[in-house]
Motif scaffolding. Structure first.
Motif, PDB file in Angstrom:
ATOM      1  N   HIS A   1       0.832  -1.209   0.000  1.00 38.72           N
ATOM      2  CA  HIS A   1       0.000   0.000   0.000  1.00 38.72           C
ATOM      3  C   HIS A   1       0.867   1.260   0.000  1.00 38.72           C
ATOM      4  O   HIS A   1       0.550   2.242  -0.665  1.00 38.72           O
ATOM      5  CB  HIS A   1      -0.936   0.017   1.216  1.00 38.72           C
ATOM      6  CG  HIS A   1      -2.062  -0.965   1.100  1.00 38.72           C
ATOM      7  ND1 HIS A   1      -2.841  -1.075  -0.039  1.00 38.72           N
ATOM      8  CD2 HIS A   1      -2.554  -1.869   1.980  1.00 38.72           C
ATOM      9  CE1 HIS A   1      -3.749  -2.025   0.171  1.00 38.72           C
ATOM     10  NE2 HIS A   1      -3.593  -2.523   1.371  1.00 38.72           N
ATOM     11  N   LEU A   2       1.949   1.199   0.766  1.00 41.32           N
ATOM     12  CA  LEU A   2       2.857   2.344   0.866  1.00 41.32           C
ATOM     13  C   LEU A   2       3.506   2.648  -0.486  1.00 41.32           C
ATOM     14  O   LEU A   2       3.519   3.795  -0.945  1.00 41.32           O
ATOM     15  CB  LEU A   2       3.943   2.069   1.926  1.00 41.32           C
ATOM     16  CG  LEU A   2       4.757   3.277   2.386  1.00 41.32           C
ATOM     17  CD1 LEU A   2       3.896   4.211   3.237  1.00 41.32           C
ATOM     18  CD2 LEU A   2       5.969   2.827   3.180  1.00 41.32           C
ATOM     19  N   VAL A   3       3.987   1.585  -1.148  1.00 40.27           N
ATOM     20  CA  VAL A   3       4.626   1.726  -2.462  1.00 40.27           C
ATOM     21  C   VAL A   3       3.617   2.251  -3.487  1.00 40.27           C
ATOM     22  O   VAL A   3       3.908   3.172  -4.256  1.00 40.27           O
ATOM     23  CB  VAL A   3       5.252   0.379  -2.925  1.00 40.27           C
ATOM     24  CG1 VAL A   3       5.667   0.443  -4.394  1.00 40.27           C
ATOM     25  CG2 VAL A   3       6.441   0.028  -2.045  1.00 40.27           C
ATOM     26  N   LEU A   4       2.409   1.674  -3.480  1.00 43.04           N
ATOM     27  CA  LEU A   4       1.363   2.094  -4.429  1.00 43.04           C
ATOM     28  C   LEU A   4       0.921   3.525  -4.172  1.00 43.04           C
ATOM     29  O   LEU A   4       0.650   4.279  -5.113  1.00 43.04           O
ATOM     30  CB  LEU A   4       0.161   1.147  -4.332  1.00 43.04           C
ATOM     31  CG  LEU A   4       0.313  -0.193  -5.049  1.00 43.04           C
ATOM     32  CD1 LEU A   4      -0.781  -1.158  -4.631  1.00 43.04           C
ATOM     33  CD2 LEU A   4       0.302  -0.024  -6.565  1.00 43.04           C
ATOM     34  N   THR A   5       0.872   3.933  -2.905  1.00 40.55           N
ATOM     35  CA  THR A   5       0.499   5.306  -2.558  1.00 40.55           C
ATOM     36  C   THR A   5       1.517   6.292  -3.118  1.00 40.55           C
ATOM     37  O   THR A   5       1.149   7.313  -3.715  1.00 40.55           O
ATOM     38  CB  THR A   5       0.372   5.466  -1.028  1.00 40.55           C
ATOM     39  OG1 THR A   5      -0.607   4.557  -0.555  1.00 40.55           O
ATOM     40  CG2 THR A   5      -0.047   6.872  -0.659  1.00 40.55           C
ATOM     41  N   VAL A   6       2.783   5.967  -2.948  1.00 40.66           N
ATOM     42  CA  VAL A   6       3.863   6.823  -3.468  1.00 40.66           C
ATOM     43  C   VAL A   6       3.835   6.824  -4.999  1.00 40.66           C
ATOM     44  O   VAL A   6       3.933   7.873  -5.635  1.00 40.66           O
ATOM     45  CB  VAL A   6       5.247   6.359  -2.934  1.00 40.66           C
ATOM     46  CG1 VAL A   6       6.375   7.142  -3.596  1.00 40.66           C
ATOM     47  CG2 VAL A   6       5.304   6.538  -1.411  1.00 40.66           C
ATOM     48  N   ALA A   7       3.657   5.636  -5.593  1.00 35.29           N
ATOM     49  CA  ALA A   7       3.680   5.484  -7.050  1.00 35.29           C
ATOM     50  C   ALA A   7       2.524   6.224  -7.728  1.00 35.29           C
ATOM     51  O   ALA A   7       2.671   6.724  -8.840  1.00 35.29           O
ATOM     52  CB  ALA A   7       3.637   4.002  -7.421  1.00 35.29           C
ATOM     53  N   THR A   8       1.366   6.297  -7.042  1.00 33.19           N
ATOM     54  CA  THR A   8       0.196   6.949  -7.644  1.00 33.19           C
ATOM     55  C   THR A   8      -0.017   8.359  -7.075  1.00 33.19           C
ATOM     56  O   THR A   8      -1.088   8.950  -7.252  1.00 33.19           O
ATOM     57  CB  THR A   8      -1.084   6.108  -7.418  1.00 33.19           C
ATOM     58  OG1 THR A   8      -1.268   5.943  -6.008  1.00 33.19           O
ATOM     59  CG2 THR A   8      -0.995   4.759  -8.090  1.00 33.19           C
TER      60      THR A   8
END
Ligand SMILES: [Zn+2]
Length: 71
Positions: free
Chosen positions: A36-43
């Motif tokens: 979730h953390l990676v996806l939050t940063v990525a999006t």
């Protein structure tokens, strides 16, 4: 994914009294937190918004089942 059982006392409309209600939910592990953390940063935070909306909808629906009548 690990499932956990949650219990609470709620008023059941079918039994017309307070009964034990149960629901199962997926335990959010460290791996999911990192995803979730990676996806939050990525999006650029869009994922976090979607996640909050999804959590709110999920909380509203609940998925509680009466232990007495199964409704
Ligand atoms: Zn009931």
């Amino acid at each position: 994914m690990a499932k956990a059982l949650e219990q609470t006392i709620k008023h059941c409309r079918k039994c017309d009294r307070k009964t034990t209600h149960q629901r199962t939910y997926n335990k959010t592990g460290l791996v999911m937190f990192l995803v979730h953390l990676v996806l939050t940063v990525a999006t650029v935070g869009v994922w976090l918004l979607l996640l909050i909306v999804w959590k709110l909808l999920n909380a509203k629906i609940g998925g509680w089942i009466c232990a007495d009548c199964g409704k």
